[in-house]
Design a protein around this motif. Structure first.
Motif, PDB file in Angstrom:
ATOM      1  N   THR B  88     -21.482 -48.747  30.878  1.00 19.72           N
ATOM      2  CA  THR B  88     -20.362 -47.833  31.108  1.00 19.72           C
ATOM      3  C   THR B  88     -19.107 -48.417  30.474  1.00 19.72           C
ATOM      4  OG1 THR B  88     -19.748 -48.914  33.166  1.00 19.72           O
ATOM      5  CG2 THR B  88     -21.321 -47.133  33.322  1.00 19.72           C
ATOM      6  N   GLY B  89     -18.179 -47.582  30.100  1.00 19.26           N
ATOM      7  CA  GLY B  89     -16.900 -48.065  29.587  1.00 19.26           C
ATOM      8  C   GLY B  89     -16.842 -48.134  28.078  1.00 19.26           C
ATOM      9  N   PRO B  90     -15.616 -48.132  27.516  1.00 16.30           N
ATOM     10  CA  PRO B  90     -15.433 -48.069  26.062  1.00 16.30           C
ATOM     11  C   PRO B  90     -15.619 -49.416  25.361  1.00 16.30           C
ATOM     12  CG  PRO B  90     -13.309 -48.109  27.154  1.00 16.30           C
ATOM     13  CD  PRO B  90     -14.328 -48.104  28.253  1.00 16.30           C
ATOM     14  N   VAL B  91     -16.164 -50.417  26.020  1.00 21.00           N
ATOM     15  CA  VAL B  91     -16.340 -51.798  25.543  1.00 21.00           C
ATOM     16  C   VAL B  91     -14.981 -52.428  25.231  1.00 21.00           C
ATOM     17  CG1 VAL B  91     -17.600 -53.393  24.085  1.00 21.00           C
ATOM     18  CG2 VAL B  91     -18.548 -51.134  24.547  1.00 21.00           C
ATOM     19  N   THR B  92     -14.418 -53.069  26.216  1.00 20.08           N
ATOM     20  CA  THR B  92     -13.128 -53.729  26.020  1.00 20.08           C
ATOM     21  C   THR B  92     -13.323 -54.966  25.155  1.00 20.08           C
ATOM     22  OG1 THR B  92     -13.461 -55.055  27.996  1.00 20.08           O
ATOM     23  CG2 THR B  92     -12.333 -52.970  28.287  1.00 20.08           C
ATOM     24  N   LEU B 115     -23.284 -44.562  29.399  1.00 22.78           N
ATOM     25  CA  LEU B 115     -23.018 -43.662  30.529  1.00 22.78           C
ATOM     26  C   LEU B 115     -21.526 -43.360  30.626  1.00 22.78           C
ATOM     27  CD1 LEU B 115     -24.490 -42.399  33.054  1.00 22.78           C
ATOM     28  CD2 LEU B 115     -23.682 -44.372  34.315  1.00 22.78           C
ATOM     29  N   GLY B 116     -21.183 -42.093  30.553  1.00 26.53           N
ATOM     30  CA  GLY B 116     -19.783 -41.690  30.716  1.00 26.53           C
ATOM     31  C   GLY B 116     -19.095 -41.440  29.388  1.00 26.53           C
ATOM     32  N   ASP B 117     -18.023 -40.654  29.439  1.00 27.74           N
ATOM     33  CA  ASP B 117     -17.287 -40.293  28.221  1.00 27.74           C
ATOM     34  C   ASP B 117     -16.815 -41.522  27.450  1.00 27.74           C
ATOM     35  OD1 ASP B 117     -17.610 -37.644  28.617  1.00 27.74           O
ATOM     36  OD2 ASP B 117     -15.600 -37.249  29.397  1.00 27.74           O
ATOM     37  N   ASP B 118     -16.283 -42.514  28.182  1.00 22.00           N
ATOM     38  CA  ASP B 118     -15.749 -43.707  27.515  1.00 22.00           C
ATOM     39  C   ASP B 118     -16.841 -44.422  26.717  1.00 22.00           C
ATOM     40  OD1 ASP B 118     -13.083 -43.544  28.294  1.00 22.00           O
ATOM     41  OD2 ASP B 118     -13.513 -44.431  30.245  1.00 22.00           O
ATOM     42  N   ALA B 119     -18.014 -44.589  27.336  1.00 21.25           N
ATOM     43  CA  ALA B 119     -19.103 -45.305  26.680  1.00 21.25           C
ATOM     44  C   ALA B 119     -19.626 -44.529  25.480  1.00 21.25           C
ATOM     45  CB  ALA B 119     -20.222 -45.562  27.678  1.00 21.25           C
ATOM     46  N   CYS B 120     -19.530 -43.187  25.534  1.00 20.80           N
ATOM     47  CA  CYS B 120     -20.022 -42.350  24.441  1.00 20.80           C
ATOM     48  C   CYS B 120     -19.000 -42.223  23.310  1.00 20.80           C
ATOM     49  CB  CYS B 120     -20.364 -40.957  24.959  1.00 20.80           C
ATOM     50  SG  CYS B 120     -21.659 -40.970  26.187  1.00 20.80           S
ATOM     51  N   GLY B 121     -17.801 -42.774  23.508  1.00 18.17           N
ATOM     52  CA  GLY B 121     -16.803 -42.740  22.440  1.00 18.17           C
ATOM     53  C   GLY B 121     -15.956 -41.480  22.429  1.00 18.17           C
ATOM     54  N   ILE B 122     -15.964 -40.700  23.534  1.00 20.47           N
ATOM     55  CA  ILE B 122     -15.128 -39.498  23.559  1.00 20.47           C
ATOM     56  C   ILE B 122     -14.104 -39.562  24.678  1.00 20.47           C
ATOM     57  CG2 ILE B 122     -16.714 -37.884  22.428  1.00 20.47           C
ATOM     58  CD1 ILE B 122     -17.778 -37.127  25.170  1.00 20.47           C
ATOM     59  N   GLY B 123     -13.909 -40.747  25.259  1.00 17.68           N
ATOM     60  CA  GLY B 123     -12.961 -40.887  26.357  1.00 17.68           C
ATOM     61  C   GLY B 123     -11.530 -41.048  25.874  1.00 17.68           C
ATOM     62  N   ILE B 132     -13.185 -51.504  21.802  1.00 14.71           N
ATOM     63  CA  ILE B 132     -13.898 -51.316  20.533  1.00 14.71           C
ATOM     64  C   ILE B 132     -14.062 -49.821  20.284  1.00 14.71           C
ATOM     65  CG2 ILE B 132     -16.088 -51.775  19.334  1.00 14.71           C
ATOM     66  CD1 ILE B 132     -14.390 -54.278  19.816  1.00 14.71           C
ATOM     67  N   GLY B 133     -14.281 -49.042  21.340  1.00 15.01           N
ATOM     68  CA  GLY B 133     -14.309 -47.586  21.176  1.00 15.01           C
ATOM     69  C   GLY B 133     -15.526 -46.922  21.761  1.00 15.01           C
ATOM     70  N   SER B 134     -16.724 -47.481  21.511  1.00 18.23           N
ATOM     71  CA  SER B 134     -17.925 -46.918  22.135  1.00 18.23           C
ATOM     72  C   SER B 134     -19.012 -47.982  22.107  1.00 18.23           C
ATOM     73  CB  SER B 134     -18.380 -45.662  21.406  1.00 18.23           C
ATOM     74  OG  SER B 134     -18.765 -46.001  20.099  1.00 18.23           O
ATOM     75  N   VAL B 135     -20.029 -47.775  22.934  1.00 17.35           N
ATOM     76  CA  VAL B 135     -21.078 -48.794  23.064  1.00 17.35           C
ATOM     77  C   VAL B 135     -21.861 -48.940  21.757  1.00 17.35           C
ATOM     78  CG1 VAL B 135     -23.133 -49.454  24.356  1.00 17.35           C
ATOM     79  CG2 VAL B 135     -21.243 -48.351  25.527  1.00 17.35           C
ATOM     80  N   LYS B 144     -27.216 -40.993  25.216  1.00 16.90           N
ATOM     81  CA  LYS B 144     -25.842 -40.904  25.692  1.00 16.90           C
ATOM     82  C   LYS B 144     -25.758 -39.895  26.825  1.00 16.90           C
ATOM     83  CE  LYS B 144     -23.559 -42.164  21.397  1.00 16.90           C
ATOM     84  NZ  LYS B 144     -22.644 -41.770  20.335  1.00 16.90           N
ATOM     85  N   ILE B 145     -25.087 -40.274  27.901  1.00 17.42           N
ATOM     86  CA  ILE B 145     -24.871 -39.333  29.015  1.00 17.42           C
ATOM     87  C   ILE B 145     -23.363 -39.157  29.177  1.00 17.42           C
ATOM     88  CG2 ILE B 145     -25.357 -38.798  31.416  1.00 17.42           C
ATOM     89  CD1 ILE B 145     -27.602 -40.844  31.358  1.00 17.42           C
ATOM     90  N   PRO B 146     -22.787 -38.102  28.597  1.00 20.50           N
ATOM     91  CA  PRO B 146     -21.339 -37.925  28.724  1.00 20.50           C
ATOM     92  C   PRO B 146     -20.957 -37.410  30.115  1.00 20.50           C
ATOM     93  CG  PRO B 146     -22.278 -36.162  27.421  1.00 20.50           C
ATOM     94  CD  PRO B 146     -23.418 -37.065  27.803  1.00 20.50           C
ATOM     95  N   GLY B 147     -19.673 -37.404  30.389  1.00 13.05           N
ATOM     96  CA  GLY B 147     -19.177 -36.950  31.693  1.00 13.05           C
ATOM     97  C   GLY B 147     -18.108 -37.898  32.181  1.00 13.05           C
ATOM     98  N   ASN B 148     -17.208 -37.358  33.011  1.00 10.34           N
ATOM     99  CA  ASN B 148     -16.103 -38.198  33.492  1.00 10.34           C
ATOM    100  C   ASN B 148     -15.977 -38.066  34.999  1.00 10.34           C
ATOM    101  OD1 ASN B 148     -13.779 -39.753  33.707  1.00 10.34           O
ATOM    102  ND2 ASN B 148     -12.438 -38.035  33.227  1.00 10.34           N
ATOM    103  N   PRO B 149     -16.760 -38.750  35.786  1.00  8.31           N
ATOM    104  CA  PRO B 149     -18.009 -39.432  35.417  1.00  8.31           C
ATOM    105  C   PRO B 149     -19.151 -38.423  35.444  1.00  8.31           C
ATOM    106  CG  PRO B 149     -17.571 -39.724  37.742  1.00  8.31           C
ATOM    107  CD  PRO B 149     -16.458 -38.876  37.209  1.00  8.31           C
ATOM    108  N   PRO B 150     -20.324 -38.745  34.843  1.00  8.35           N
ATOM    109  CA  PRO B 150     -21.467 -37.843  34.937  1.00  8.35           C
ATOM    110  C   PRO B 150     -21.919 -37.734  36.384  1.00  8.35           C
ATOM    111  CG  PRO B 150     -22.015 -39.824  33.665  1.00  8.35           C
ATOM    112  CD  PRO B 150     -20.605 -39.960  34.077  1.00  8.35           C
ATOM    113  N   ILE B 151     -22.254 -36.540  36.840  1.00 10.50           N
ATOM    114  CA  ILE B 151     -22.690 -36.368  38.230  1.00 10.50           C
ATOM    115  C   ILE B 151     -24.130 -36.890  38.344  1.00 10.50           C
ATOM    116  CG2 ILE B 151     -21.134 -34.458  38.747  1.00 10.50           C
ATOM    117  CD1 ILE B 151     -23.489 -32.569  38.288  1.00 10.50           C
TER     118      ILE B 151
END
Lengths: 520, 171
Positions: B88-92, B115-123, B132-135, B144-151
């Motif tokens: 999860t997360g945009p990879v800090t 998992l999540g918008d940030d990890a998919c690069g659309i957050g 870095i931007g995305s995993v 990829k499972i987008p969502g903020n957060p995915p249910i």
């Protein structure tokens, strides 16, 4: 005589700036900050935030802002000190200042004289040298990180030497479905001799990202500070913007906002309670609370369209109205919730093996609460009645409908468990009262954004969240947030001392602090 | 309202509109994990800068409402025990090295879910200096499972997508 007049008598160089009903701004001479801090300490003021703003109120360099509060004084005393790149440290007087100063040292490159800890804080080793993201000269963009870090550049932990002492290092990625953080233990036998935490692995640069955005665009950044503090942070953010622009929210929107805030407090604290029971290996007991939490999250979805109430709060009100039928049903559910919760809670307290692990574990002494600026349920379990809903009321609704908080003095895991349960019950009662008193009115009002700055405080599930917003040319110029976790995290270093290593997860869960809210 | 009678007749939490779908998904999960993963699939969660809500939803997957552990999914304490990394997360910037180390420590064959918008690069953080931007810019991503957060339901669907993909393509 007000406190600022008292200070003015002692330090004639102080000049008054604007004043609102919750904030008093003054300018001070940077050279006098140490003496002023000493006087404030003797007046029982506590430092709750220290940060920098560049190019603020016609000062080209950096303005340091110190926010002080006093227990029985409603207003915040805000000191502004115009400096260039150098200031005196006040960490000797207020220990928490050390963290704020390390934060500014990374963010702006300010040097603090007589500081006893100058290690980097949120910029870890791989960031390039001389990089200071919060300076206005830096435009937000991806960086080229260092490829390799030499041993001399590595973060230095406190070393403890002696026969039989060994180190355990945990994290940043550690067992469980949990955020990233590093814990360095020094252990003798099974007993923890010292713990040092190192965070900011999840630093996302929220403060910089929000700059130059319109206030409306900034809302999502406030929401993203921490998933389980969405409403608390957005409420602080909207309150700040509304104070700056003189926006008056309708009574109905205000009630709906607090309803969401209390729902959030309930599900967040339910997670803590369930987690504590899981950590003493009693999953059957915990599952009751996990069930209740899922039900509250589903209610959130029904009320706001999001399980975490994302997108509900907007500047000027709320984005979605809730009809009275749904509110009545929520009231019925909360009555059911209340009895279910109380039953399950009492059953847990009947269990000897749970009590054995909870009692006398992870004690936080009352004497630590003020120096470390500990707030929220954690302070209330250590004998201090700290609740921003009462100390710095951001709305008049609470004082009319809120039952007094329970205070316990032991400061151990058991008292935190009981205080959190009491807070949940209190919140359920608040929601029932809100539903009963729900007035009619607009969802949101039209507004014009004005320039200015404001500081707002909100009680989140973990304690005092404080936010400072400066609007310049109708855009966000500075977005500073400090969640309760930023200060509360350091309680754990004291709480675990003398405990055994297997009790660390339990103590950690009993505090359940936010990694993302700390790292930003 | 607090009478014992009320407790019996009180409506349990409202039936969720997804409950029927959940039932179907769980059976599907059991069947596919049984055939593709030999009855057990071990997931290691790695947080590289999320806002904490994806973690809460992952914990919720193990609550009695979803209880995905009974269908063969376990969240494990170490990457050494894992088949799948769930990031999860945009990879800090601070988490790049730990993430690479975790990926190396995971035994092959291994798969990665963002998992999540940030990890998919659309957050909202994708352009920040601190990320870095995305995993998939750091390690290879399979699903990829987008969502903020995915249910929770979306997470289960994402897991099924991965299992189906592995079933088709093999190890």
């Amino acid at each position: 005589m007000s406190y600022k007049d008292q200070l003015k008598q002692l330090f004639p160089s102080i000049t008054y700036d604007e004043e609102t009903d919750l904030e008093e701004y003054v300018f001070i001479n940077p050279k006098e900050i140490v003496e002023i801090s000493k006087s404030l300490k003797s007046l029982h003021f506590n430092l709750i935030l220290e940060f920098g703003v560049e190019n603020f109120k016609n000062h080209k360099g950096i303005t340091l802002i110190y926010v002080f509060e006093k227990a029985d004084y409603r207003k915040l005393l805000i000191m502004q000190s115009k400096i260039n790149n150098n200031a005196e440290s006040i960490a000797q007087i207020y220990p928490t200042a050390m963290l704020y100063e390390r934060e500014m040292q990374d963010g702006f490159g300010i040097e603090f004289n007589h500081s006893f800890d100058t290690r980097k804080l949120f910029l870890h080793e791989y960031y390039p040298e001389g990089f200071h993201p919060l300076k206005k000269a830096f435009t937000n963009a991806h960086l080229k990180l260092k490829g390799k870090v030499s041993p001399s550049e590595e973060y230095v932990f406190k070393k403890i030497n002696g026969e039989g002492i060994y180190e355990i290092s945990v994290g940043p990625i550690h067992a469980g479905i949990i955020a990233s953080g590093h814990f360095r233990f020094n252990v003798i036998g099974e007993t923890i001799l010292n713990l040092e935490i190192r965070h900011f692995w999840k630093h996302r640069g929220i403060e910089k990202c929000a700059e130059n955005k319109t206030p409306e665009e900034g809302t999502v950044f406030a929401e993203s500070i921490g998933g389980d503090e969405t409403i608390a942070n957005t409420l602080a953010y909207c309150t700040a913007i509304e104070k700056i622009s003189g926006i008056k929210v309708s009574k109905r929107a205000e009630h709906l906002r607090l309803l969401c805030a209390e729902m959030e407090r309930i599900y967040s604290l339910l997670g803590d309670i369930a987690g504590m029971i899981v950590d003493v290996a009693y999953p059957v007991g915990a599952s009751q609370f996990f069930n209740l939490r899922e039900e509250i999250l589903r209610w959130n979805e029904r009320l706001t369209g999001s399980r975490f109430c994302k997108g509900m709060l907007i500047i000027g009100g709320v984005s979605k109205d809730v009809n009275s039928k749904t509110l009545d049903e929520l009231g019925d559910y909360l009555n059911y919730f209340y009895s279910q919760f109380t039953n399950s809670f009492l059953k847990i307290l009947e269990n000897a093996s749970v009590l054995d692990r909870f009692e006398t574990t992870g004690i936080i002494k009352e004497s630590l609460v003020k120096p470390l600026n500990l707030t929220g349920p954690l302070a209330r379990a250590s004998g201090v009645n700290k609740d921003e809903r009462i100390c710095h009321p951001y709305t008049k609704i609470y004082e009319q409908i809120m039952n007094p908080n329970k205070i316990l003095n032991e400061g151990d895991v058991l008292s935190r468990f009981r205080i959190k349960a009491n807070t949940i019950k209190n919140s359920a009662n608040i929601i029932l009262m809100i539903i009963k008193n729900m007035p009619k009115g607009e969802m949101s009002v039209n507004y014009d954004i004005k320039d200015g700055c404001s500081c707002s405080i909100v009680e989140s599930s973990r304690g005092q969240n404080i936010m400072f917003i400066n609007i310049k040319n109708k855009k966000i110029d500075r977005f500073k947030v400090r969640t309760a976790s930023f200060c509360n995290w350091y309680a754990i270093e004291h709480a675990v001392m003398g405990n055994i290593v297997p009790d660390f997860p339990l103590i950690n869960k009993s505090l359940n602090l936010s990694y993302e809210g700390n790292d930003l | 309202m607090n009478s014992p009678l009320f407790r019996i007749i009180a409506p349990k939490a409202k039936k969720n509109r997804d409950d029927e779908e959940l039932k179907r998904l769980r059976l599907e999960l059991k069947r596919s994990i049984g055939s593709v993963f030999g009855r057990s699939m071990a997931i290691r969660e790695v947080d590289t800068g999320s806002d904490g809500s994806p973690e809460i939803e992952l914990v919720n997957l193990t609550n009695p409402y979803y209880d995905i552990e009974q269908y063969g999914i376990t969240f494990v304490a170490s990457p050494r025990h894992a088949d799948v990394l769930m990031v999860t997360g945009p990879v800090t910037c601070n988490m790049v090295t730990p993430l690479c180390k975790v990926y190396e420590a995971t035994p092959s064959p291994k798969w990665v879910i963002a998992l999540g918008d940030d990890a998919c690069g659309i957050g909202i953080f994708k352009d920040s200096y601190a990320v870095i931007g995305s995993v998939d810019k750091v390690i290879p991503v399979d699903v990829k499972i987008p969502g903020n957060p995915p249910i929770p339901i979306d997470i289960i669907k994402g897991l099924l997508e991965l299992i189906e993909k592995i079933g088709k393509e093999g190890y």
